[in-house]
Scaffold this motif. Sequence first.
Motif, PDB file in Angstrom:
ATOM      1  N   VAL A  60       0.849  -1.187   0.000  1.00 34.00           N
ATOM      2  CA  VAL A  60       0.000   0.000   0.000  1.00 34.00           C
ATOM      3  C   VAL A  60       0.889   1.243   0.000  1.00 34.00           C
ATOM      4  CG1 VAL A  60      -1.931  -1.116   1.180  1.00 34.00           C
ATOM      5  CG2 VAL A  60      -0.167  -0.001   2.523  1.00 34.00           C
ATOM      6  N   PRO A  61       0.398   2.339  -0.561  1.00 33.37           N
ATOM      7  CA  PRO A  61       1.180   3.584  -0.501  1.00 33.37           C
ATOM      8  C   PRO A  61       1.435   3.986   0.944  1.00 33.37           C
ATOM      9  CG  PRO A  61      -0.648   3.803  -2.031  1.00 33.37           C
ATOM     10  CD  PRO A  61      -0.838   2.498  -1.298  1.00 33.37           C
ATOM     11  N   SER A  62       2.634   4.457   1.209  1.00 33.69           N
ATOM     12  CA  SER A  62       3.027   4.832   2.559  1.00 33.69           C
ATOM     13  C   SER A  62       2.485   6.210   2.909  1.00 33.69           C
ATOM     14  CB  SER A  62       4.556   4.825   2.673  1.00 33.69           C
ATOM     15  OG  SER A  62       4.971   5.259   3.939  1.00 33.69           O
ATOM     16  N   ARG A  63       1.500   6.235   3.776  1.00 32.34           N
ATOM     17  CA  ARG A  63       0.898   7.472   4.279  1.00 32.34           C
ATOM     18  C   ARG A  63       0.665   8.502   3.168  1.00 32.34           C
ATOM     19  NH1 ARG A  63       3.614   5.165   8.234  1.00 32.34           N
ATOM     20  NH2 ARG A  63       3.029   5.318  10.393  1.00 32.34           N
ATOM     21  N   GLY A  64       0.114   8.034   2.083  1.00 35.76           N
ATOM     22  CA  GLY A  64      -0.220   8.929   0.992  1.00 35.76           C
ATOM     23  C   GLY A  64       0.899   9.190   0.007  1.00 35.76           C
ATOM     24  N   ASP A  65       2.107   8.705   0.268  1.00 34.35           N
ATOM     25  CA  ASP A  65       3.245   8.895  -0.636  1.00 34.35           C
ATOM     26  C   ASP A  65       3.272   7.730  -1.619  1.00 34.35           C
ATOM     27  OD1 ASP A  65       5.640   9.220  -1.947  1.00 34.35           O
ATOM     28  OD2 ASP A  65       6.849   9.406  -0.128  1.00 34.35           O
ATOM     29  N   SER A  66       2.853   7.980  -2.859  1.00 26.82           N
ATOM     30  CA  SER A  66       2.737   6.899  -3.834  1.00 26.82           C
ATOM     31  C   SER A  66       4.089   6.375  -4.319  1.00 26.82           C
ATOM     32  CB  SER A  66       1.904   7.350  -5.032  1.00 26.82           C
ATOM     33  OG  SER A  66       2.535   8.437  -5.676  1.00 26.82           O
ATOM     34  N   THR A  67       5.185   7.054  -3.984  1.00 27.95           N
ATOM     35  CA  THR A  67       6.501   6.564  -4.401  1.00 27.95           C
ATOM     36  C   THR A  67       7.106   5.592  -3.393  1.00 27.95           C
ATOM     37  OG1 THR A  67       7.651   8.445  -3.396  1.00 27.95           O
ATOM     38  CG2 THR A  67       6.974   8.677  -5.706  1.00 27.95           C
ATOM     39  N   VAL A  68       6.538   5.535  -2.186  1.00 23.76           N
ATOM     40  CA  VAL A  68       7.020   4.619  -1.158  1.00 23.76           C
ATOM     41  C   VAL A  68       5.895   3.639  -0.831  1.00 23.76           C
ATOM     42  CG1 VAL A  68       7.870   4.410   1.207  1.00 23.76           C
ATOM     43  CG2 VAL A  68       8.531   6.386  -0.182  1.00 23.76           C
ATOM     44  N   LEU A  69       6.225   2.354  -0.842  1.00 25.19           N
ATOM     45  CA  LEU A  69       5.222   1.339  -0.544  1.00 25.19           C
ATOM     46  C   LEU A  69       5.518   0.681   0.793  1.00 25.19           C
ATOM     47  CD1 LEU A  69       4.851  -0.393  -4.027  1.00 25.19           C
ATOM     48  CD2 LEU A  69       3.371   1.340  -3.010  1.00 25.19           C
TER      49      LEU A  69
END
Length: 116
Positions: A60-69
């Motif tokens: 899942v995206p990390s706290r809304g950051d789509s570049t970090v999963l």
Amino acid sequence: MDDEADGLGSGGRQLFDEMSLEADSYELTSLIIETCRVKDRLDLCHRVLTGEKALWMRLVPSRGDSTVLEVRIDAAAAEARQLLTVYRQMLTDIKRRRADDVDPGAGGYDNPLDDL
């Protein structure tokens, strides 16, 4: 087939077919259906715990950051223990209600939960 029991999985459906009686009150039928849903959830927890990777972990995206999963891993073992406790309590309640519904002078009926 009861309309309310339509959404059950195979384990829940089998349990519903084994437990439900035409003479059951609406209250008892709804308790049986909920017990069958818990059975389906226990079946899902079993699948998770026995290794179906797609069920127990996901990216899942990390706290809304789509570049970090992030890898999310479900707490299936703890959930299964809690569900099992609820399941046992519900089966006991159904058995008690069935015993309360039987008129001793009428000969009663075979309770599918007697062997539990």
